[in-house]
Design a protein around this motif. Sequence first.
Motif, PDB file in Angstrom:
ATOM      1  N   PHE A   1     -33.289  17.491  42.257  1.00 13.49           N
ATOM      2  CA  PHE A   1     -32.203  16.789  42.931  1.00 13.49           C
ATOM      3  C   PHE A   1     -32.084  17.316  44.357  1.00 13.49           C
ATOM      4  O   PHE A   1     -32.053  18.526  44.570  1.00 13.49           O
ATOM      5  CB  PHE A   1     -30.878  17.026  42.201  1.00 13.49           C
ATOM      6  N   GLN A   2     -32.015  16.410  45.325  1.00 15.27           N
ATOM      7  CA  GLN A   2     -31.788  16.838  46.699  1.00 15.27           C
ATOM      8  C   GLN A   2     -30.408  17.455  46.761  1.00 15.27           C
ATOM      9  O   GLN A   2     -29.454  16.930  46.159  1.00 15.27           O
ATOM     10  CB  GLN A   2     -31.886  15.664  47.656  1.00 15.27           C
ATOM     11  N   SER A   3     -30.287  18.571  47.469  1.00 19.60           N
ATOM     12  CA  SER A   3     -29.004  19.261  47.505  1.00 19.60           C
ATOM     13  C   SER A   3     -28.711  19.791  48.895  1.00 19.60           C
ATOM     14  O   SER A   3     -29.587  19.845  49.760  1.00 19.60           O
ATOM     15  CB  SER A   3     -28.984  20.416  46.490  1.00 19.60           C
ATOM     16  N   ASP A   4     -27.481  20.175  49.081  1.00 21.20           N
ATOM     17  CA  ASP A   4     -27.015  20.792  50.319  1.00 21.20           C
ATOM     18  C   ASP A   4     -26.440  22.149  49.930  1.00 21.20           C
ATOM     19  O   ASP A   4     -25.280  22.239  49.529  1.00 21.20           O
ATOM     20  CB  ASP A   4     -25.965  19.902  50.974  1.00 21.20           C
ATOM     21  N   PRO A   5     -27.277  23.207  49.989  1.00 23.05           N
ATOM     22  CA  PRO A   5     -26.795  24.529  49.544  1.00 23.05           C
ATOM     23  C   PRO A   5     -25.886  25.177  50.583  1.00 23.05           C
ATOM     24  O   PRO A   5     -25.949  24.855  51.769  1.00 23.05           O
ATOM     25  CB  PRO A   5     -28.090  25.327  49.383  1.00 23.05           C
ATOM     26  N   TRP A   6     -25.037  26.079  50.114  1.00 23.34           N
ATOM     27  CA  TRP A   6     -24.237  26.855  51.048  1.00 23.34           C
ATOM     28  C   TRP A   6     -24.261  28.317  50.646  1.00 23.34           C
ATOM     29  O   TRP A   6     -24.551  28.666  49.515  1.00 23.34           O
ATOM     30  CB  TRP A   6     -22.819  26.311  51.179  1.00 23.34           C
ATOM     31  N   GLU A   7     -23.989  29.155  51.623  1.00 28.50           N
ATOM     32  CA  GLU A   7     -23.954  30.596  51.411  1.00 28.50           C
ATOM     33  C   GLU A   7     -22.649  31.134  51.969  1.00 28.50           C
ATOM     34  O   GLU A   7     -21.968  30.451  52.723  1.00 28.50           O
ATOM     35  CB  GLU A   7     -25.149  31.260  52.098  1.00 28.50           C
TER      36      GLU A   7
ATOM     37  N   GLY B   1     -21.226  35.235  56.757  1.00 27.17           N
ATOM     38  CA  GLY B   1     -21.464  36.649  56.999  1.00 27.17           C
ATOM     39  C   GLY B   1     -22.218  37.329  55.881  1.00 27.17           C
ATOM     40  O   GLY B   1     -22.364  38.536  55.874  1.00 27.17           O
ATOM     41  N   GLY B   2     -22.713  36.544  54.941  1.00 25.03           N
ATOM     42  CA  GLY B   2     -23.434  37.104  53.799  1.00 25.03           C
ATOM     43  C   GLY B   2     -24.894  37.369  54.126  1.00 25.03           C
ATOM     44  O   GLY B   2     -25.317  37.355  55.275  1.00 25.03           O
ATOM     45  N   ASP B   3     -25.667  37.587  53.085  1.00 23.05           N
ATOM     46  CA  ASP B   3     -27.082  37.944  53.245  1.00 23.05           C
ATOM     47  C   ASP B   3     -28.015  36.739  53.099  1.00 23.05           C
ATOM     48  O   ASP B   3     -29.217  36.898  52.938  1.00 23.05           O
ATOM     49  CB  ASP B   3     -27.460  39.022  52.238  1.00 23.05           C
ATOM     50  N   GLY B   4     -27.468  35.531  53.144  1.00 25.01           N
ATOM     51  CA  GLY B   4     -28.297  34.343  53.002  1.00 25.01           C
ATOM     52  C   GLY B   4     -28.454  33.865  51.567  1.00 25.01           C
ATOM     53  O   GLY B   4     -29.167  32.910  51.307  1.00 25.01           O
ATOM     54  N   THR B   5     -27.797  34.535  50.625  1.00 24.82           N
ATOM     55  CA  THR B   5     -27.878  34.146  49.223  1.00 24.82           C
ATOM     56  C   THR B   5     -27.121  32.838  49.019  1.00 24.82           C
ATOM     57  O   THR B   5     -25.987  32.685  49.468  1.00 24.82           O
ATOM     58  CB  THR B   5     -27.265  35.242  48.326  1.00 24.82           C
ATOM     59  N   ILE B   6     -27.753  31.902  48.329  1.00 26.20           N
ATOM     60  CA  ILE B   6     -27.110  30.633  48.023  1.00 26.20           C
ATOM     61  C   ILE B   6     -26.054  30.872  46.954  1.00 26.20           C
ATOM     62  O   ILE B   6     -26.345  31.424  45.898  1.00 26.20           O
ATOM     63  CB  ILE B   6     -28.148  29.598  47.552  1.00 26.20           C
ATOM     64  N   VAL B   7     -24.821  30.480  47.248  1.00 26.35           N
ATOM     65  CA  VAL B   7     -23.724  30.693  46.296  1.00 26.35           C
ATOM     66  C   VAL B   7     -23.204  29.389  45.708  1.00 26.35           C
ATOM     67  O   VAL B   7     -22.369  29.403  44.810  1.00 26.35           O
ATOM     68  CB  VAL B   7     -22.556  31.481  46.930  1.00 26.35           C
ATOM     69  N   GLY B   8     -23.693  28.267  46.181  1.00 25.91           N
ATOM     70  CA  GLY B   8     -23.275  26.971  45.664  1.00 25.91           C
ATOM     71  C   GLY B   8     -24.050  25.862  46.345  1.00 25.91           C
ATOM     72  O   GLY B   8     -24.858  26.103  47.238  1.00 25.91           O
TER      73      GLY B   8
END
Length: 109
Positions: free
Chosen positions: A27-33, A36-43
């Motif tokens: 599924f095409q998605s729009d990830p967010w982090e 100020g984080g480390d680039g980890t995708i959180v949602g």
Amino acid sequence: MTEIDDIVYIYICARLDHPDGAVIDLFQSDPWEEHGGDGTIVGRNIECWWESLTFDGTPHAAGPVDIGAADELLRACGYQRLNDWTIRTGRSGVTIHSADARIRIEDIR
């Protein structure tokens, strides 16, 4: 001529032990982090179905497939997995492996 490329982010939903056979839905998605984080995708926001990958060219391969085979198929199709697999059991009792990935789309002009 300037080459134009695009990166498309993908949410992977692999059902490798489905009674009808293994399939990987993308599924095409729009990830967010986190800011100020480390680039980890959180949602992510799921935007639309992208494609389904199969192991034998049909909608479902016979028998369960291991996660290593899923990684190989994703790489062979040009996808780069970005994080570890998350494993959960769906309402139907099927195990679902999910992760985020990306693919580079090249300009074909």
